[in-house]
Enzyme design. Structure first.
Site, PDB file in Angstrom:
ATOM      1  N   HIS A 160      -9.079   8.253  18.059  1.00 17.42           N
ATOM      2  CA  HIS A 160      -9.122   9.566  17.979  1.00 17.42           C
ATOM      3  C   HIS A 160     -10.163   9.878  19.063  1.00 17.42           C
ATOM      4  CE1 HIS A 160      -6.791  10.506  14.530  1.00 17.42           C
ATOM      5  NE2 HIS A 160      -7.644   9.544  13.898  1.00 17.42           N
ATOM      6  N   ASP A 169     -10.459   5.365  11.475  1.00 17.23           N
ATOM      7  CA  ASP A 169      -9.092   5.217  11.071  1.00 17.23           C
ATOM      8  C   ASP A 169      -8.250   5.510  11.992  1.00 17.23           C
ATOM      9  OD1 ASP A 169      -9.995   8.103  11.504  1.00 17.23           O
ATOM     10  OD2 ASP A 169      -8.392   9.003  10.593  1.00 17.23           O
ATOM     11  N   GLU A 170      -7.093   5.083  11.752  1.00 16.49           N
ATOM     12  CA  GLU A 170      -5.694   5.379  12.741  1.00 16.49           C
ATOM     13  C   GLU A 170      -6.052   4.808  14.199  1.00 16.49           C
ATOM     14  OE1 GLU A 170      -5.054   9.773  12.001  1.00 16.49           O
ATOM     15  OE2 GLU A 170      -4.125   9.213  10.202  1.00 16.49           O
ATOM     16  N   ILE A 171      -6.444   3.753  14.282  1.00 17.90           N
ATOM     17  CA  ILE A 171      -6.655   3.211  15.686  1.00 17.90           C
ATOM     18  C   ILE A 171      -5.515   2.718  16.196  1.00 17.90           C
ATOM     19  CG2 ILE A 171      -7.809   1.267  16.797  1.00 17.90           C
ATOM     20  CD1 ILE A 171      -9.920   1.137  14.618  1.00 17.90           C
TER      21      ILE A 171
END
Length: 560
Positions: free
Chosen positions: A276, A358-360
């Site tokens: 992000h 998170d969410e790499i």
């Protein structure tokens, strides 16, 4: 044949009506049984929210005299005086024509046992409230934060009669409440990247959290879409803000932290990394993987979710610099700022520091020759190895500067048993991950999306109230559940609808995290929550009705 059909229809109607009657009777019977089984479960009157740990109530009422005051019978502090003044002004907004007598409540004695006002994880919020008569009424707390929680309960007990201009407490005296929270971490996460919220709006959120007896604002301050955090260490980062007027200055952050303390609310910052991170690159383009937006590649990188490039010579220094700057410490990672005279390094922030994880999106690293060459030089075989190395350095840096790392569950799933045990894991996908993490000895914070994400159209107070964060967690691991958070992700939320999304669903989460586990009766909860919603509206917190996003017709707030 026609008569037969009519008889059949008539019989079906009778069966349906009878079924509804039986179901209703069972529901009422179960409701009464629930109240009888749980002797500590509070009655609908007084409608205290969240329900206290223990309450004993009589049936008497008392008028409150116009000479009523809070009388401090212990050592005092500026914060205690400010808190008492705040609640006095919240309670007494109308004329009071009742003169003092032996039959009126003329004072509430305040006993503060400790002047310790350090606001950190696990701080004491317990209190004892006794109201028997004018001579035997007191509020006692080990800390000023316990006094705050007790004053909120006292506020909810008081009613006003416009016909004779009087304040009174109705049908519950003598009263003894011994109260304390079930979990030490109880909060709401607010995303200020997708939409910017003014400082005044955030202060109002903090105030509303205190009314609900929450104790934490998890401030998800930056994300892919914008970087509104003003850093004096790396000033170009704010080039990633939506605009020059949508930025949180150092002064703003100190103001928010100070107001949090005045309301018993910890401010836990989250600087999400390495995922992000697109907004970081507006000021420092070299932070992103080379070739991430190459249109000729078959594996596309989502442009809204580009991660940092760990091979960039800027990634770790800027990441470490932000951690040091906003932890109130300096370990040499702030090259652009060395003047400490204006208190940059005196920020009083929480002992928990959230760093996302998170969410790499690994495909974003796939197109970068620089990353692949760097991986070969450092003997890193997979992109998961790259993520692990970066995250481990961030975790060690936080521990070095005296902070407790908090990361989303993706990091636990990446490391599994190799994740340092100092890390607190925030669970957001499924309860099975909470069970897995606690079985492996990790402390967790619960924020399961299907129950406690507040932006979803199906989010409602009943769904939130019915979720139990210790569900199916073994008895020996219950202590590892530190609490939970409702979450506001702001793609579809801004200041115009924030409080309607927050409440009343967050209030349901507040009771689940504060009150004993046996508070599960929805009929009882609905009655108390309707009353509490009215008290929020009275104090300028624009909660939605319990059953809809907006009123359906003309009703009292007590019936909405």
């Amino acid at each position: 044949m026609i008569i037969l059909k009519r008889n059949i229809v008539f019989l079906l109607i009778i069966i349906i009506v009878l079924g509804i009657f039986i179901a209703t009777s069972i529901e009422i019977k179960n409701y009464k049984l629930s109240l009888n089984q749980n002797k500590n479960e509070i009655s609908k009157n007084p409608p205290i929210w969240p329900a206290p740990f223990y309450g004993q109530f009589g049936n008497n009422s008392i008028l409150i005299s116009k000479e009523f005051n809070f009388t401090i019978i212990s050592d005092s502090t500026l914060l205690l005086n400010k808190t008492l003044s705040k609640y006095y002004n919240l309670i007494f907004t109308q004329d009071n024509l009742i003169n003092s007598s032996s039959n009126t409540l003329n004072k509430l004695n305040i006993n503060l046992k400790s002047k310790n006002e350090i606001l950190k994880f696990g701080f004491d919020e317990s209190y004892k409230l006794i109201i028997k008569n004018n001579e035997n009424s007191k509020l006692e707390g080990n800390t000023v934060y316990g006094i705050m929680r007790g004053l909120e309960t006292f506020y909810q007990l008081i009613k006003y009669n416009f016909s004779d201009n009087s304040y009174f407490i109705e049908n519950c005296l003598p009263l003894i409440i011994n109260d304390k929270p079930r979990f030490p971490h109880r909060g709401v996460m607010l995303d200020t990247s997708r939409h910017f919220y003014s400082v005044d709006t955030i202060l109002k959120v903090i105030e509303s959290l205190s009314y609900n007896k929450f104790n934490t604002l998890h401030w998800h301050i930056i994300d892919s879409q914008s970087f509104p955090l003003s850093s004096k260490s790396y000033p170009n980062l704010i080039n990633g803000a939506w605009s020059k007027s949508e930025i949180y200055s150092y002064h703003d952050i100190k103001r928010i932290i100070k107001y949090g303390k005045e309301n018993g609310i910890r401010i836990q910052l989250e600087i999400d990394m390495p995922g992000h991170a697109k907004s970081w690159s507006v000021g420092y383009p070299d932070l992103l993987p080379h070739g991430w937006n190459d249109s000729t590649t078959t594996i596309k990188c989502p442009d809204y979710d580009v991660p940092l490039d760990p091979s960039s010579p800027l990634s770790l220094p800027i990441s470490f610099g932000l951690l040091s700057e906003f932890s109130g410490t300096d370990y040499g990672y702030n090259p652009n700022y060395d003047d400490k005279s204006n208190n940059l390094f005196n920020l009083t922030v929480d002992d928990l520091f959230h760093v996302g994880g998170d969410e790499i999106e690994y495909q974003c690293w796939n197109n970068s020759k620089r990353i692949k060459d760097w991986m070969n030089e450092n003997n890193l075989k997979t992109f998961q190895d790259v993520a692990k190395q970066f995250q481990l350095k961030i975790i060690k840096q936080l521990l070095k500067i005296g902070k407790i790392p908090v990361l989303w569950e993706d990091t636990f799933q990446l490391f599994y048993k190799d994740l340092p045990k100092d890390v607190i894991v925030e669970i957001y996908h499924d309860q099975s991950t909470a069970i897995n993490a606690t079985n492996n000895g990790y402390k967790i914070i619960s924020s399961i999306a299907r129950y406690w994400y507040l932006e979803y159209s199906y989010s409602n107070w009943i769904r939130a109230y019915n979720f139990e964060p210790t569900l199916n967690i073994s008895k020996s691991n219950i202590h590892l559940v530190l609490g939970g958070e409702g979450a506001i992700w702001s793609e579809s939320i801004d200041s115009s609808n924030l409080f309607q999304k927050l409440y009343p669903t967050s209030s349901a989460i507040a009771e689940r995290l504060w009150s004993p586990i046996y508070y599960t009766n929805l009929l009882n909860a609905k009655s108390r929550l309707q009353s509490f919603r009215c008290s929020l509206l009275k104090r300028g917190i624009n909660s939605a009705p319990l059953n809809n996003s907006s009123p359906l017709s003309a009703f009292s707030c007590y019936n909405s």
